[in-house]
Write a protein that holds these residues in place. Structure first.
Motif, PDB file in Angstrom:
ATOM      1  N   UNK A   1     -48.640  87.684  18.695  1.00 21.04           N
ATOM      2  CA  UNK A   1     -47.996  87.329  17.420  1.00 21.04           C
ATOM      3  C   UNK A   1     -48.008  88.519  16.462  1.00 21.04           C
ATOM      4  N   UNK A   2     -49.114  89.226  16.390  1.00 23.87           N
ATOM      5  CA  UNK A   2     -49.205  90.388  15.503  1.00 23.87           C
ATOM      6  C   UNK A   2     -48.240  91.488  15.911  1.00 23.87           C
ATOM      7  N   UNK A   3     -48.183  91.784  17.200  1.00 20.44           N
ATOM      8  CA  UNK A   3     -47.336  92.876  17.685  1.00 20.44           C
ATOM      9  C   UNK A   3     -45.853  92.527  17.570  1.00 20.44           C
ATOM     10  N   UNK A   4     -45.460  91.423  18.157  1.00 19.68           N
ATOM     11  CA  UNK A   4     -44.048  91.043  18.154  1.00 19.68           C
ATOM     12  C   UNK A   4     -43.609  90.520  16.785  1.00 19.68           C
ATOM     13  N   UNK A   5     -44.388  89.602  16.245  1.00 20.74           N
ATOM     14  CA  UNK A   5     -44.028  89.003  14.951  1.00 20.74           C
ATOM     15  C   UNK A   5     -43.984  90.023  13.841  1.00 20.74           C
ATOM     16  N   UNK A   6     -44.975  90.909  13.822  1.00 24.71           N
ATOM     17  CA  UNK A   6     -45.008  91.939  12.788  1.00 24.71           C
ATOM     18  C   UNK A   6     -43.781  92.832  12.845  1.00 24.71           C
ATOM     19  N   UNK A   7     -43.426  93.255  14.047  1.00 22.84           N
ATOM     20  CA  UNK A   7     -42.284  94.152  14.209  1.00 22.84           C
ATOM     21  C   UNK A   7     -40.984  93.465  13.792  1.00 22.84           C
ATOM     22  N   UNK A   8     -40.744  92.271  14.319  1.00 25.06           N
ATOM     23  CA  UNK A   8     -39.484  91.590  14.020  1.00 25.06           C
ATOM     24  C   UNK A   8     -39.400  91.161  12.557  1.00 25.06           C
ATOM     25  N   UNK A   9     -40.497  90.703  11.988  1.00 27.34           N
ATOM     26  CA  UNK A   9     -40.490  90.323  10.571  1.00 27.34           C
ATOM     27  C   UNK A   9     -40.192  91.548   9.708  1.00 27.34           C
ATOM     28  N   UNK A  10     -40.797  92.665  10.058  1.00 25.78           N
ATOM     29  CA  UNK A  10     -40.546  93.891   9.302  1.00 25.78           C
ATOM     30  C   UNK A  10     -39.072  94.284   9.395  1.00 25.78           C
ATOM     31  N   UNK A  11     -38.544  94.309  10.613  1.00 31.17           N
ATOM     32  CA  UNK A  11     -37.147  94.704  10.810  1.00 31.17           C
ATOM     33  C   UNK A  11     -36.178  93.776  10.070  1.00 31.17           C
ATOM     34  N   UNK A  12     -36.435  92.482  10.115  1.00 35.79           N
ATOM     35  CA  UNK A  12     -35.529  91.516   9.490  1.00 35.79           C
ATOM     36  C   UNK A  12     -35.634  91.491   7.966  1.00 35.79           C
ATOM     37  N   UNK A  13     -36.802  91.822   7.429  1.00 34.83           N
ATOM     38  CA  UNK A  13     -37.037  91.662   5.993  1.00 34.83           C
ATOM     39  C   UNK A  13     -37.182  92.969   5.230  1.00 34.83           C
ATOM     40  N   UNK A  14     -37.053  94.084   5.872  1.00 34.17           N
ATOM     41  CA  UNK A  14     -37.307  95.364   5.210  1.00 34.17           C
ATOM     42  C   UNK A  14     -36.382  95.630   4.033  1.00 34.17           C
ATOM     43  N   UNK A  15     -35.254  94.955   3.967  1.00 31.27           N
ATOM     44  CA  UNK A  15     -34.341  95.136   2.833  1.00 31.27           C
ATOM     45  C   UNK A  15     -34.975  94.672   1.519  1.00 31.27           C
ATOM     46  N   UNK A  16     -36.046  93.877   1.601  1.00 33.33           N
ATOM     47  CA  UNK A  16     -36.769  93.447   0.399  1.00 33.33           C
ATOM     48  C   UNK A  16     -37.689  94.547  -0.128  1.00 33.33           C
ATOM     49  N   UNK A  17     -37.835  95.606   0.650  1.00 28.15           N
ATOM     50  CA  UNK A  17     -38.719  96.714   0.290  1.00 28.15           C
ATOM     51  C   UNK A  17     -39.785  96.855   1.352  1.00 28.15           C
ATOM     52  N   UNK A  18     -39.799  97.990   2.009  1.00 29.40           N
ATOM     53  CA  UNK A  18     -40.694  98.185   3.149  1.00 29.40           C
ATOM     54  C   UNK A  18     -42.163  97.998   2.779  1.00 29.40           C
ATOM     55  N   UNK A  19     -42.589  98.590   1.684  1.00 29.05           N
ATOM     56  CA  UNK A  19     -44.000  98.468   1.293  1.00 29.05           C
ATOM     57  C   UNK A  19     -44.368  97.026   0.970  1.00 29.05           C
TER      58      UNK A  19
END
Length: 177
Positions: free
Chosen positions: A141-159
């Motif tokens: 969950x950490x590896x896959x979920x973290x990556x996909x959540x980051x990719x999908x939501x990064x437009x909100x601001x990466x940090x």
């Protein structure tokens, strides 16, 4: 290594990356790559079996660079908030390669390679987690979920997204305690 060999491999890799950025791996031929790299086909085959061998070599190298850049991969379970932060920044630092190499039919290979390498590290430090279903589910969950959540939501601001992922990772790993 001989400078000519290094130069030739670099030429092959650069030509491949240029072609791969424009088309699916299945559409790239050795002939086309050799023309772009300005080498003979026999030279290509001296270094790689086929286009997929070259791609897998570059994928493995990129995944290894990501893992090697983590200062504390063992923090996954002990300090998961710091771990996910390091992992996301490691992905970001190789973003161009990731989007070129791991697209189309190769999309999941980054996460498969990352998860496998990290499991080797984590399970060598914590062999008790190897057969622990909760640890394995949380790890994936950490590896896959973290990556996909980051990719999908990064437009909100990466940090901001990394802060949220860090907080979430901290909470879900508490399930192991």
């Amino acid at each position: 290594m001989d400078k000519r060999i290094t130069k030739t491999k670099r030429s092959i890799i650069n030509a491949f990356l240029e072609l791969r950025s424009k088309k699916a791996i299945e559409k790239i031929t050795v002939k086309e790559l050799c023309e772009k790299a300005e080498i003979n086909k026999s030279t290509f085959y001296t270094h790689f079996k086929d286009i997929y061998d070259l791609s897998e070599h570059l994928e493995a190298q990129t995944a290894k660079e990501i893992i090697d850049s983590l200062q504390h991969p063992e923090y996954l379970f002990s300090k998961p908030d710091i771990f996910i932060r390091e992992l996301m920044y490691a992905y970001m630092s190789r973003e161009n390669f990731i989007h070129v190499l791991f697209s189309g039919s190769r999309t999941n290979m980054l996460l498969i390679r990352t998860e496998s390498s990290l499991k080797d590290i984590i399970f060598s430090l914590r062999p008790d987690y190897k057969e622990n279903i909760t640890a394995n589910v949380l790890f994936t969950l950490s590896i896959y979920g973290g990556f996909y959540a980051f990719e999908k939501c990064r437009s909100f601001g990466e940090d901001s997204v990394i802060d949220i992922l860090s907080e979430i990772n901290q909470k879900i790993m508490e399930l192991l305690r």
